[in-house]
Motif scaffolding. Structure first.
Motif, PDB file in Angstrom:
ATOM      1  N   GLY A   1       0.850  -1.104  -0.024  1.00 20.23           N
ATOM      2  CA  GLY A   1       0.067  -0.006   0.008  1.00 20.23           C
ATOM      3  C   GLY A   1       0.801   1.311  -0.014  1.00 20.23           C
ATOM      4  O   GLY A   1       0.663   2.271  -0.892  1.00 20.23           O
TER       5      GLY A   1
ATOM      6  N   LEU B   1       3.997   1.463  -1.132  1.00 20.43           N
ATOM      7  CA  LEU B   1       4.478   1.592  -2.635  1.00 20.43           C
ATOM      8  C   LEU B   1       3.577   2.187  -3.458  1.00 20.43           C
ATOM      9  O   LEU B   1       4.077   2.923  -4.465  1.00 20.43           O
ATOM     10  CB  LEU B   1       5.338   0.222  -2.829  1.00 20.43           C
ATOM     11  CG  LEU B   1       6.410  -0.319  -2.035  1.00 20.43           C
ATOM     12  CD1 LEU B   1       6.702  -1.473  -2.354  1.00 20.43           C
ATOM     13  CD2 LEU B   1       7.646   0.809  -2.256  1.00 20.43           C
ATOM     14  N   THR B   2       2.611   1.682  -3.455  1.00 23.33           N
ATOM     15  CA  THR B   2       1.500   2.171  -4.401  1.00 23.33           C
ATOM     16  C   THR B   2       1.194   3.666  -4.205  1.00 23.33           C
ATOM     17  O   THR B   2       0.910   4.376  -5.342  1.00 23.33           O
ATOM     18  CB  THR B   2       0.151   1.537  -4.108  1.00 23.33           C
ATOM     19  OG1 THR B   2       0.046  -0.015  -4.384  1.00 23.33           O
ATOM     20  CG2 THR B   2      -1.016   1.931  -5.053  1.00 23.33           C
ATOM     21  N   ARG B   3       1.206   4.238  -3.046  1.00 25.38           N
ATOM     22  CA  ARG B   3       1.068   5.414  -2.975  1.00 25.38           C
ATOM     23  C   ARG B   3       2.112   6.277  -3.467  1.00 25.38           C
ATOM     24  O   ARG B   3       1.882   7.166  -4.033  1.00 25.38           O
ATOM     25  CB  ARG B   3       1.001   5.915  -1.285  1.00 25.38           C
ATOM     26  CG  ARG B   3      -0.741   5.549  -0.751  1.00 25.38           C
ATOM     27  CD  ARG B   3      -0.300   5.659   0.913  1.00 25.38           C
ATOM     28  NE  ARG B   3      -1.812   5.412   1.502  1.00 25.38           N
ATOM     29  CZ  ARG B   3      -2.305   4.423   1.850  1.00 25.38           C
ATOM     30  NH1 ARG B   3      -1.684   3.264   1.218  1.00 25.38           N
ATOM     31  NH2 ARG B   3      -3.535   4.495   2.448  1.00 25.38           N
TER      32      ARG B   3
ATOM     33  N   GLU C   1       4.325   5.335  -5.849  1.00 27.91           N
ATOM     34  CA  GLU C   1       4.027   5.259  -7.290  1.00 27.91           C
ATOM     35  C   GLU C   1       3.010   6.215  -7.924  1.00 27.91           C
ATOM     36  O   GLU C   1       3.422   7.013  -8.754  1.00 27.91           O
ATOM     37  CB  GLU C   1       3.792   3.896  -7.556  1.00 27.91           C
ATOM     38  CG  GLU C   1       5.054   2.874  -7.709  1.00 27.91           C
ATOM     39  CD  GLU C   1       4.726   1.552  -8.098  1.00 27.91           C
ATOM     40  OE1 GLU C   1       5.146   0.486  -7.262  1.00 27.91           O
ATOM     41  OE2 GLU C   1       3.964   1.404  -9.195  1.00 27.91           O
ATOM     42  N   ALA C   2       1.880   6.081  -7.165  1.00 29.38           N
ATOM     43  CA  ALA C   2       0.879   7.141  -7.684  1.00 29.38           C
ATOM     44  C   ALA C   2       1.289   8.465  -7.632  1.00 29.38           C
ATOM     45  O   ALA C   2       0.866   9.153  -8.484  1.00 29.38           O
ATOM     46  CB  ALA C   2      -0.521   6.926  -6.924  1.00 29.38           C
ATOM     47  N   PHE C   3       1.919   8.919  -6.403  1.00 31.76           N
ATOM     48  CA  PHE C   3       2.336  10.337  -6.445  1.00 31.76           C
ATOM     49  C   PHE C   3       3.269  10.564  -7.832  1.00 31.76           C
ATOM     50  O   PHE C   3       3.272  11.703  -8.108  1.00 31.76           O
ATOM     51  CB  PHE C   3       3.038  10.596  -5.056  1.00 31.76           C
ATOM     52  CG  PHE C   3       3.439  11.844  -4.738  1.00 31.76           C
ATOM     53  CD1 PHE C   3       4.796  12.335  -4.506  1.00 31.76           C
ATOM     54  CD2 PHE C   3       2.507  13.029  -4.520  1.00 31.76           C
ATOM     55  CE1 PHE C   3       5.258  13.363  -4.364  1.00 31.76           C
ATOM     56  CE2 PHE C   3       2.749  14.096  -4.399  1.00 31.76           C
ATOM     57  CZ  PHE C   3       4.150  14.551  -4.296  1.00 31.76           C
TER      58      PHE C   3
END
Lengths: 262, 350
Positions: free
Chosen positions: B332, B334-336, B338-340
């Motif tokens: 979760g 890492l997803t945040r 990457e999304a940023f």
């Protein structure tokens, strides 16, 4: 052709787009534990239904929880970016995307072209997600697709005070034993989800128009509860579950254009 | 059995020069998983102090000859109480730190340092005054000059890969003598990549509790970003923040230098520390900023919202990452991240 694949925690979705950004085919399947196999079958299914050969696919983008488990994907992009793009295509000009999936929920603020400006997500707790609804529907012995109808018949909204799925389940057992109506409980559950997602939204500056994506958007009762909580109407596209895969396919198209631009 | 050679400390107000001059190695305590302290300390206590409590309950504590604590915050005093209750504390020294920087305060702190020096001498028998202290002060001064150069270069946002190397060195600082640290810093500075940075490399600022989270900085640098890190918690204030100007009395010089450093967040008015953080933030021109917010840290919680609003007003997107024990491998998180990065225009490659 451009392929977007969204491997979520519960369901995998695939969308095939042509170069005019029209959806040519799509498919959904349970993700299972073998994502590679699931995706192969899903892609085969969508190509077959669309009558398209695999060689016609120019670029593939993977997204979702299992985005790195798609060996043939050209890119892995987060579901946040993909849902944003997908929602912007489905409802041009929308500024807020509310996505409630199987095991996470998110609120995404976007500009008028679908670019992510800010986001807030809950991925550590099942409360406020599709899994929460599944568990509660099981406890109430109510099919998920009947929850909307039941909620409409509610005379009041039962208060579900627990924020934890496990404790909420116990609470519902207590409510049933105490003679509470199922209809009222269902409405209370939907409000509970709306409260959780509303908390995510309150960390941002959500603006209308708002779009709801993800499988939970098929539950009209939850949509209504969310609209009340957010004080804005929510546009729900025809197939809200595929918004992420659609966004992934759009990004595949854009990336291909970038690569071929002189 | 060998005599323990390390003296542990938590607070940046503890002059390592005094410890080194007494023949010990100063060791900044890091601690282990805070979960190990459940039941011993309140769950909402400073996460850094909680980690240090778990450290000293284990085998690592036996390597210490003593520990120096300060009275600069309640969590540290609670830690002191805990060790006394459990009886696991090696020799404990409490340094009283004034909150003001007046001449009277400096004089008071000088007396505290004198007391500390005598306590250290009674442990080791080695410290015998300025003749031992002076070369140690000079060694640390040279090391800190290098640290400041590295920090300034990192904050300029003009070179790749410096932030992870620098924060790693600061992270491991306690393992090395000043000379060894100097060598590492010189190697780091000599090896920086000063090649032209393409426009597609986003320049990111990592603020909050960044120095305790080198793994995050490595993730960002691997994505191609140029990272600058500032930290208002213990680590980031070490080294770069103490500037010793040697006068007639070495202990007074140390007292002045250590009191003049940017104070611990708990020791100063919140607005002062926020102003300093914003000043550091404005040193570079950033495409995006991340705030590493440790759970249950009141000073950081105070900083976060005004800092974020200030950056947003200047058009810099901000991502807040709340962390417990810095586990950056969680999908979760890492997803945040990457999304940023995607929102800043960088596309992750599969």
């Amino acid at each position: 052709m451009y392929l977007g694949i969204d491997v979520g925690s519960l369901a995998a979705k695939a969308v095939l787009l042509d170069r005019n950004e029209r959806v040519v085919g799509w498919a959904i399947a349970p993700s299972g534990t073998d994502h590679v196999r699931t995706v192969e079958q899903l892609v085969g299914s969508v190509l077959e239904s669309a009558g398209i050969a695999r060689e016609a696919i120019r670029k593939t983008v993977g997204t979702g929880y299992g985005r790195r488990n798609i060996p043939f994907a050209d890119l892995a992009i987060t579901e946040i970016s993909c849902h944003a793009r997908g929602a912007a295509l489905l409802y041009p000009g929308c500024r807020t995307v509310v996505d409630i999936g199987g095991q996470d929920s998110k609120v995404i603020i976007i500009d008028d072209r679908g670019k992510v400006l800010d986001f807030s997500m809950n991925d550590r707790c099942a409360a406020g997600t599709g899994r929460f609804l599944e568990v509660m529907a099981g406890t109430l012995k109510v099919p998920l697709d009947e929850m909307d109808l039941l909620s409409q018949r509610a005379r009041r909204t039962a208060k579900i005070s627990s924020v934890c799925t496990v404790f909420a389940e116990s609470e519902i057992v207590g409510l049933i034993a105490g003679g509470e109506n199922k209809e009222d409980i269902v409405k209370g559950l939907c409000r509970s989800i709306a409260e959780r997602v509303g908390t995510l939204a309150s960390r941002l500056d959500p603006l209308p128009p708002m779009v709801m994506t993800g499988g939970v958007a098929l539950n009209g009762a939850v949509v209504k509860a969310l609209e009340e909580k957010l004080s804005h109407s929510l546009f729900v596209p025809e197939n809200p579950q595929i918004a992420g895969a659609l966004g992934a396919a759009l990004i595949a198209h854009k990336e291909d254009e970038k690569g071929t631009r002189p | 059995m060998n005599r323990p050679v390390e003296i542990g400390f938590l607070s940046t107000y503890v002059p390592r020069e005094l410890i080194a001059a007494a023949g010990f190695r100063p060791r900044l305590l890091r601690g282990l998983e805070s979960r190990e302290t459940d039941g011993s300390l309140a769950a909402n206590l400073c996460p850094y102090v909680r980690r240090c409590a778990s450290f000293l309950n284990g085998d690592e504590g036996s390597k210490l000859a003593a520990i120096v604590l300060t009275d600069s915050c309640y969590p540290m005093l609670r830690l002191r109480d805990l060790f006394r209750e459990k009886g696991t504390l090696p020799v404990e020294m409490l340094l009283r730190v004034p909150r003001k920087h007046t001449p009277e305060a400096v004089n008071f702190f000088r007396q505290e340092l004198d007391k500390l020096a005598k306590q250290l001498t009674s442990l080791s028998g080695a410290y015998s005054g300025e003749e031992r202290l002076w070369p140690v002060v000079e060694q640390y001064r040279m090391t800190r000059d290098l640290q400041r150069r590295a920090a300034d270069l990192m904050l300029s946002g003009s070179v790749r890969g410096l932030a992870s190397g620098f924060t790693t060195i600061i992270d491991d600082e306690h393992r090395f003598t000043p000379t060894e640290l100097q060598r590492r810093l010189e190697t780091l500075l000599a090896g920086v990549d000063r090649s032209f940075l393409p426009a597609s490399s986003p320049r990111l600022l990592v603020a909050g509790s960044s120095f305790l989270n080198t793994q995050l900085i490595e993730v960002l640098e691997k994505s191609g970003a140029v990272v600058s890190a500032i930290d208002s918690c213990a680590y980031g204030r070490l080294g770069t923040s103490v500037s010793v100007v040697v006068g007639d009395d070495l202990l007074s010089s140390l007292a002045t230098a250590y009191l003049n450093q940017p104070p611990c967040l708990r020791m100063c008015h919140g607005q002062d520390s926020l102003t300093r953080t914003l000043k550091l933030t404005r040193r570079g021109s950033f495409d995006g900023a991340l705030y590493v917010l440790p759970r249950n840290c009141t000073p950081h919680a105070y900083h976060l919202l005004p800092w974020r609003e200030t950056l947003r007003k200047t058009g810099v997107p901000v991502l807040v990452l709340e962390t417990e024990d810095g586990d950056w491998s969680r999908p979760g998180l890492l997803t945040r991240i990457e999304a940023f990065l995607e929102s800043l225009g960088e596309i992750s490659r599969a």
